[in-house]
Scaffold this motif. Structure first.
Motif, PDB file in Angstrom:
ATOM      1  N   ILE A   1       7.264 -55.895 -33.606  1.00  0.00           N
ATOM      2  CA  ILE A   1       6.926 -56.800 -34.707  1.00  0.00           C
ATOM      3  C   ILE A   1       7.559 -58.134 -34.351  1.00  0.00           C
ATOM      4  N   HIS A   2       6.780 -59.198 -34.436  1.00  0.00           N
ATOM      5  CA  HIS A   2       7.317 -60.505 -34.060  1.00  0.00           C
ATOM      6  C   HIS A   2       7.020 -61.541 -35.125  1.00  0.00           C
ATOM      7  N   SER A   3       7.812 -62.596 -35.103  1.00  0.00           N
ATOM      8  CA  SER A   3       7.593 -63.712 -36.018  1.00  0.00           C
ATOM      9  C   SER A   3       6.240 -64.344 -35.715  1.00  0.00           C
ATOM     10  N   PRO A   4       5.575 -64.857 -36.749  1.00  0.00           N
ATOM     11  CA  PRO A   4       4.253 -65.468 -36.519  1.00  0.00           C
ATOM     12  C   PRO A   4       4.320 -66.859 -35.888  1.00  0.00           C
ATOM     13  N   SER A   5       5.518 -67.354 -35.626  1.00  0.00           N
ATOM     14  CA  SER A   5       5.673 -68.685 -35.031  1.00  0.00           C
ATOM     15  C   SER A   5       5.158 -68.683 -33.592  1.00  0.00           C
ATOM     16  N   PRO A   6       4.860 -69.853 -33.045  1.00  0.00           N
ATOM     17  CA  PRO A   6       4.447 -69.921 -31.636  1.00  0.00           C
ATOM     18  C   PRO A   6       5.495 -69.310 -30.695  1.00  0.00           C
ATOM     19  N   THR A   7       6.772 -69.511 -30.990  1.00  0.00           N
ATOM     20  CA  THR A   7       7.822 -68.944 -30.143  1.00  0.00           C
ATOM     21  C   THR A   7       7.851 -67.426 -30.260  1.00  0.00           C
ATOM     22  N   GLY A   8       7.662 -66.909 -31.466  1.00  0.00           N
ATOM     23  CA  GLY A   8       7.608 -65.466 -31.662  1.00  0.00           C
ATOM     24  C   GLY A   8       6.460 -64.839 -30.892  1.00  0.00           C
ATOM     25  N   ARG A   9       5.305 -65.494 -30.933  1.00  0.00           N
ATOM     26  CA  ARG A   9       4.150 -64.993 -30.179  1.00  0.00           C
ATOM     27  C   ARG A   9       4.415 -65.065 -28.676  1.00  0.00           C
ATOM     28  N   ALA A  10       5.072 -66.142 -28.233  1.00  0.00           N
ATOM     29  CA  ALA A  10       5.382 -66.285 -26.802  1.00  0.00           C
ATOM     30  C   ALA A  10       6.366 -65.207 -26.347  1.00  0.00           C
ATOM     31  N   LEU A  11       7.381 -64.920 -27.155  1.00  0.00           N
ATOM     32  CA  LEU A  11       8.321 -63.858 -26.802  1.00  0.00           C
ATOM     33  C   LEU A  11       7.626 -62.502 -26.756  1.00  0.00           C
ATOM     34  N   ASN A  12       6.724 -62.275 -27.685  1.00  0.00           N
ATOM     35  CA  ASN A  12       5.965 -61.027 -27.689  1.00  0.00           C
ATOM     36  C   ASN A  12       5.170 -60.888 -26.388  1.00  0.00           C
ATOM     37  N   GLU A  13       4.548 -61.973 -25.963  1.00  0.00           N
ATOM     38  CA  GLU A  13       3.805 -61.951 -24.696  1.00  0.00           C
ATOM     39  C   GLU A  13       4.757 -61.775 -23.518  1.00  0.00           C
ATOM     40  N   GLY A  14       5.960 -62.333 -23.627  1.00  0.00           N
ATOM     41  CA  GLY A  14       6.944 -62.224 -22.553  1.00  0.00           C
ATOM     42  C   GLY A  14       7.438 -60.809 -22.325  1.00  0.00           C
ATOM     43  N   ILE A  15       7.608 -60.048 -23.396  1.00  0.00           N
ATOM     44  CA  ILE A  15       8.105 -58.675 -23.229  1.00  0.00           C
ATOM     45  C   ILE A  15       6.982 -57.692 -22.914  1.00  0.00           C
ATOM     46  N   LYS A  16       5.751 -58.115 -23.134  1.00  0.00           N
ATOM     47  CA  LYS A  16       4.604 -57.217 -22.955  1.00  0.00           C
ATOM     48  C   LYS A  16       4.587 -56.533 -21.580  1.00  0.00           C
ATOM     49  N   PRO A  17       4.803 -57.261 -20.478  1.00  0.00           N
ATOM     50  CA  PRO A  17       4.794 -56.562 -19.180  1.00  0.00           C
ATOM     51  C   PRO A  17       5.886 -55.495 -19.066  1.00  0.00           C
ATOM     52  N   TYR A  18       7.012 -55.734 -19.684  1.00  0.00           N
ATOM     53  CA  TYR A  18       8.111 -54.767 -19.638  1.00  0.00           C
ATOM     54  C   TYR A  18       7.769 -53.516 -20.448  1.00  0.00           C
ATOM     55  N   VAL A  19       7.181 -53.726 -21.623  1.00  0.00           N
ATOM     56  CA  VAL A  19       6.786 -52.603 -22.472  1.00  0.00           C
ATOM     57  C   VAL A  19       5.640 -51.833 -21.812  1.00  0.00           C
ATOM     58  N   ASP A  20       4.669 -52.552 -21.247  1.00  0.00           N
ATOM     59  CA  ASP A  20       3.545 -51.893 -20.574  1.00  0.00           C
ATOM     60  C   ASP A  20       4.028 -51.037 -19.406  1.00  0.00           C
ATOM     61  N   LYS A  21       4.970 -51.571 -18.625  1.00  0.00           N
ATOM     62  CA  LYS A  21       5.510 -50.804 -17.496  1.00  0.00           C
ATOM     63  C   LYS A  21       6.240 -49.565 -17.991  1.00  0.00           C
ATOM     64  N   LEU A  22       7.045 -49.717 -19.036  1.00  0.00           N
ATOM     65  CA  LEU A  22       7.770 -48.586 -19.614  1.00  0.00           C
ATOM     66  C   LEU A  22       6.803 -47.514 -20.099  1.00  0.00           C
ATOM     67  N   GLU A  23       5.762 -47.931 -20.813  1.00  0.00           N
ATOM     68  CA  GLU A  23       4.775 -46.958 -21.306  1.00  0.00           C
ATOM     69  C   GLU A  23       4.036 -46.289 -20.158  1.00  0.00           C
ATOM     70  N   GLY A  24       3.732 -47.054 -19.101  1.00  0.00           N
ATOM     71  CA  GLY A  24       3.057 -46.474 -17.935  1.00  0.00           C
ATOM     72  C   GLY A  24       3.899 -45.406 -17.258  1.00  0.00           C
ATOM     73  N   VAL A  25       5.180 -45.687 -17.083  1.00  0.00           N
ATOM     74  CA  VAL A  25       6.078 -44.701 -16.466  1.00  0.00           C
ATOM     75  C   VAL A  25       6.193 -43.466 -17.357  1.00  0.00           C
ATOM     76  N   ALA A  26       6.354 -43.676 -18.654  1.00  0.00           N
ATOM     77  CA  ALA A  26       6.476 -42.546 -19.579  1.00  0.00           C
ATOM     78  C   ALA A  26       5.222 -41.666 -19.540  1.00  0.00           C
ATOM     79  N   ASN A  27       4.058 -42.310 -19.528  1.00  0.00           N
ATOM     80  CA  ASN A  27       2.805 -41.548 -19.472  1.00  0.00           C
ATOM     81  C   ASN A  27       2.672 -40.789 -18.162  1.00  0.00           C
ATOM     82  N   SER A  28       3.099 -41.407 -17.056  1.00  0.00           N
ATOM     83  CA  SER A  28       2.936 -40.760 -15.754  1.00  0.00           C
ATOM     84  C   SER A  28       3.831 -39.534 -15.594  1.00  0.00           C
ATOM     85  N   VAL A  29       4.978 -39.526 -16.254  1.00  0.00           N
ATOM     86  CA  VAL A  29       5.868 -38.366 -16.156  1.00  0.00           C
ATOM     87  C   VAL A  29       5.752 -37.443 -17.367  1.00  0.00           C
TER      88      VAL A  29
END
Length: 125
Positions: free
Chosen positions: A31-59
Motif C-alpha cells: 500500500i503506498h501513498s497516492p503522491s508522485p513520490t509514493g507511486r515512484a517508490l512503489n515502482e522502485g520496489i516492484k522488481p524486488y518484490v517480483d523477484k522474491l515472488e518468483g523465487v518463492a513460486n519456483s521453490v
C-alpha cells in the motif's frame, strides 16, 4: 534528511510512505501513498518484490516477513548507493490486534479462554 534525523532534534516530513506486508496466503501486499513520490517508490520496489515472488513460486514456498524484509534491504541499499536516503523499519500490528481481541471478548458477555504466547511462555486469561 539523514543528517537531520541523526541529530535527534528535528522532524522530517515526507509526502509518501509504503506499507509492505505478507497476507495469510504468503503474498506480498503493498500500500503506498497516492503522491508522485509514493507511486515512484512503489515502482522502485516492484522488481524486488517480483523477484522474491518468483523465487518463492519456483521453490513452492510461501513468502514470510523475513523474506520480505531481506528483499527490501536490497532496495534500501540501492537507494543509499545512489546518494538518496532510504529508511526501512518494521512495525508489528500484533500488539494492537491482541488488545482489540481482548476487548472484544471481554466486553461480549461470553465465556472465553484467551491464550497468548509471550517470551516463549503461554498464558491463559
Amino acid at each position: 534528511m539523514k543528517k537531520a534525523l541523526s541529530e535527534g532534534d528535528s522532524i522530517v516530513y515526507l509526502d509518501c510512505a509504503l506499507n509492505c506486508s505478507v497476507n495469510s496466503s504468503g503474498k506480498v501486499v503493498v500500500i503506498h501513498s497516492p503522491s508522485p513520490t509514493g507511486r515512484a517508490l512503489n515502482e522502485g520496489i516492484k522488481p524486488y518484490v517480483d523477484k522474491l515472488e518468483g523465487v518463492a513460486n519456483s521453490v513452492g514456498r510461501k513468502i514470510d516477513l523475513l523474506n520480505l524484509n531481506k528483499s527490501l534491504e536490497g532496495f534500501v541499499d540501492e537507494m543509499n548507493s545512489k546518494g538518496a536516503f532510504a529508511l526501512k523499519f518494521l512495525v508489528s500490528d500484533y500488539d494492537t490486534s491482541l488488545d482489540k481481541l481482548r476487548e472484544y471478548f471481554l466486553d461480549g458477555n461470553n465465556p472465553v479462554i484467551f491464550a497468548t504466547f509471550d517470551n516463549n511462555e503461554c498464558s491463559f486469561t
